[in-house]
Design a protein around this motif. Structure first.
Motif, PDB file in Angstrom:
ATOM      1  N   GLN A  18       0.826  -1.210   0.000  1.00  0.00           N
ATOM      2  CA  GLN A  18       0.000   0.000   0.000  1.00  0.00           C
ATOM      3  C   GLN A  18       0.864   1.267   0.000  1.00  0.00           C
ATOM      4  OE1 GLN A  18      -0.659  -2.640   2.395  1.00  0.00           O
ATOM      5  NE2 GLN A  18      -1.961  -3.422   0.763  1.00  0.00           N
ATOM      6  N   GLY A  19       2.180   1.109  -0.087  1.00  0.00           N
ATOM      7  CA  GLY A  19       3.079   2.263  -0.084  1.00  0.00           C
ATOM      8  C   GLY A  19       3.311   2.841   1.292  1.00  0.00           C
ATOM      9  N   GLU A  20       3.014   2.068   2.329  1.00  0.00           N
ATOM     10  CA  GLU A  20       3.230   2.539   3.700  1.00  0.00           C
ATOM     11  C   GLU A  20       4.602   2.098   4.199  1.00  0.00           C
ATOM     12  OE1 GLU A  20      -1.263   2.298   5.474  1.00  0.00           O
ATOM     13  OE2 GLU A  20      -0.189   0.407   5.102  1.00  0.00           O
ATOM     14  N   ILE A  21       5.154   2.866   5.132  1.00  0.00           N
ATOM     15  CA  ILE A  21       6.477   2.622   5.695  1.00  0.00           C
ATOM     16  C   ILE A  21       6.325   2.143   7.132  1.00  0.00           C
ATOM     17  CG2 ILE A  21       8.688   3.702   6.307  1.00  0.00           C
ATOM     18  CD1 ILE A  21       8.182   3.556   3.278  1.00  0.00           C
ATOM     19  N   LEU A  22       7.120   1.156   7.501  1.00  0.00           N
ATOM     20  CA  LEU A  22       7.108   0.615   8.853  1.00  0.00           C
ATOM     21  C   LEU A  22       7.929   1.495   9.780  1.00  0.00           C
ATOM     22  CD1 LEU A  22       6.476  -1.707  10.852  1.00  0.00           C
ATOM     23  CD2 LEU A  22       8.563  -2.833  10.008  1.00  0.00           C
ATOM     24  N   LEU A  23       7.317   1.919  10.889  1.00  0.00           N
ATOM     25  CA  LEU A  23       8.015   2.669  11.925  1.00  0.00           C
ATOM     26  C   LEU A  23       7.858   1.953  13.254  1.00  0.00           C
ATOM     27  CD1 LEU A  23       7.012   6.391  11.218  1.00  0.00           C
ATOM     28  CD2 LEU A  23       9.124   5.221  10.569  1.00  0.00           C
ATOM     29  N   VAL A  24       8.862   2.117  14.116  1.00  0.00           N
ATOM     30  CA  VAL A  24       8.794   1.592  15.477  1.00  0.00           C
ATOM     31  C   VAL A  24       9.114   2.724  16.447  1.00  0.00           C
ATOM     32  CG1 VAL A  24       9.352  -0.785  14.832  1.00  0.00           C
ATOM     33  CG2 VAL A  24      11.207   0.775  15.445  1.00  0.00           C
ATOM     34  N   LYS A  25       8.512   2.650  17.637  1.00  0.00           N
ATOM     35  CA  LYS A  25       8.737   3.667  18.664  1.00  0.00           C
ATOM     36  C   LYS A  25       9.722   3.107  19.687  1.00  0.00           C
ATOM     37  CE  LYS A  25       5.870   7.020  20.613  1.00  0.00           C
ATOM     38  NZ  LYS A  25       4.595   7.394  21.231  1.00  0.00           N
ATOM     39  N   VAL A  26      10.820   3.835  19.910  1.00  0.00           N
ATOM     40  CA  VAL A  26      11.885   3.395  20.804  1.00  0.00           C
ATOM     41  C   VAL A  26      11.464   3.633  22.257  1.00  0.00           C
ATOM     42  CG1 VAL A  26      14.316   3.711  21.423  1.00  0.00           C
ATOM     43  CG2 VAL A  26      13.592   3.969  19.042  1.00  0.00           C
ATOM     44  N   ARG A  27      11.577   2.613  23.083  1.00  0.00           N
ATOM     45  CA  ARG A  27      11.198   2.735  24.502  1.00  0.00           C
ATOM     46  C   ARG A  27      12.061   3.760  25.237  1.00  0.00           C
ATOM     47  NH1 ARG A  27       7.639  -1.034  26.419  1.00  0.00           N
ATOM     48  NH2 ARG A  27       7.459  -2.931  25.185  1.00  0.00           N
ATOM     49  N   ARG A  28      13.364   3.787  24.935  1.00  0.00           N
ATOM     50  CA  ARG A  28      14.307   4.616  25.683  1.00  0.00           C
ATOM     51  C   ARG A  28      13.942   6.099  25.630  1.00  0.00           C
ATOM     52  NH1 ARG A  28      18.746   3.431  23.024  1.00  0.00           N
ATOM     53  NH2 ARG A  28      18.896   5.371  21.895  1.00  0.00           N
ATOM     54  N   ASP A  29      13.568   6.611  24.462  1.00  0.00           N
ATOM     55  CA  ASP A  29      13.302   8.050  24.363  1.00  0.00           C
ATOM     56  C   ASP A  29      11.957   8.400  23.727  1.00  0.00           C
ATOM     57  OD1 ASP A  29      13.816   7.493  21.689  1.00  0.00           O
ATOM     58  OD2 ASP A  29      15.818   8.365  21.733  1.00  0.00           O
ATOM     59  N   GLY A  30      11.196   7.399  23.304  1.00  0.00           N
ATOM     60  CA  GLY A  30       9.872   7.650  22.740  1.00  0.00           C
ATOM     61  C   GLY A  30       9.869   8.150  21.313  1.00  0.00           C
TER      62      GLY A  30
END
Length: 161
Positions: A18-30
């Motif tokens: 779908q042309g979307e990019i995978l992102l993740v949120k880092v626990r250490r700094d948000g």
């Protein structure tokens, strides 16, 4: 002469159908980031990025192609007992998801698919924004950049190779 010390890392720009990019949120700094991290001893770059994406997001990927090589030549005090963080060399790859389910990890508190146009609304770190732009601008030539992140972000060199 002192032997050079570098951290080698691999990052993945994972784009779904779908042309979307995978992102993740880092626990250490948000912060929201692209999955990736240090390549382990005895591990090659491709296996490293595949492992990092799976560990941080739960998504299985195949690697398509390399889009950029980046040197963070800043050295600075680390955390968790690391006295000085050495120069980092990062290889960014385009990846395609082939399975798995979104999840979190010890390092991440969230993971999601974001439209390409909305990525920069979430990613705030100047170095990551610069690397994402290199991904967007990819024209078949590998991007090479040298930058520092501390005391503030400064792009020192940008070229195609």
């Amino acid at each position: 002469m002192q032997m050079p010390v570098h951290i080698v890392a691999a990052g993945g720009f994972v784009e779904n159908n779908q042309g979307e990019i995978l992102l993740v949120k880092v626990r250490r700094d948000g912060d929201w980031v692209f999955p990736g991290g240090q390549v382990e001893v005895g591990e090659n770059l491709i296996d490293g990025v595949i492992r990092e994406v799976k560990e941080e997001s739960g998504i299985d990927v195949i690697v398509s192609h390399l889009v950029g090589i980046f040197s963070n030549t800043a050295t600075y005090e680390g955390h968790s007992g690391v006295k000085i963080v050495p120069t980092k060399v990062m290889f960014d790859f385009v990846c395609k998801p082939v399975g798995g389910e979104l999840t979190t990890s010890d390092e991440t508190s969230d993971s999601c698919w974001v439209s390409k146009e909305e990525v920069l609304d979430l990613v705030s770190a100047p170095a990551l924004r610069t690397r994402y732009q290199a991904y967007l601008d990819y024209n078949g030539s590998i991007n090479y950049m040298d930058y520092i992140t501390r005391p503030e972000f400064e792009l020192k060199l940008k070229r195609s190779v």
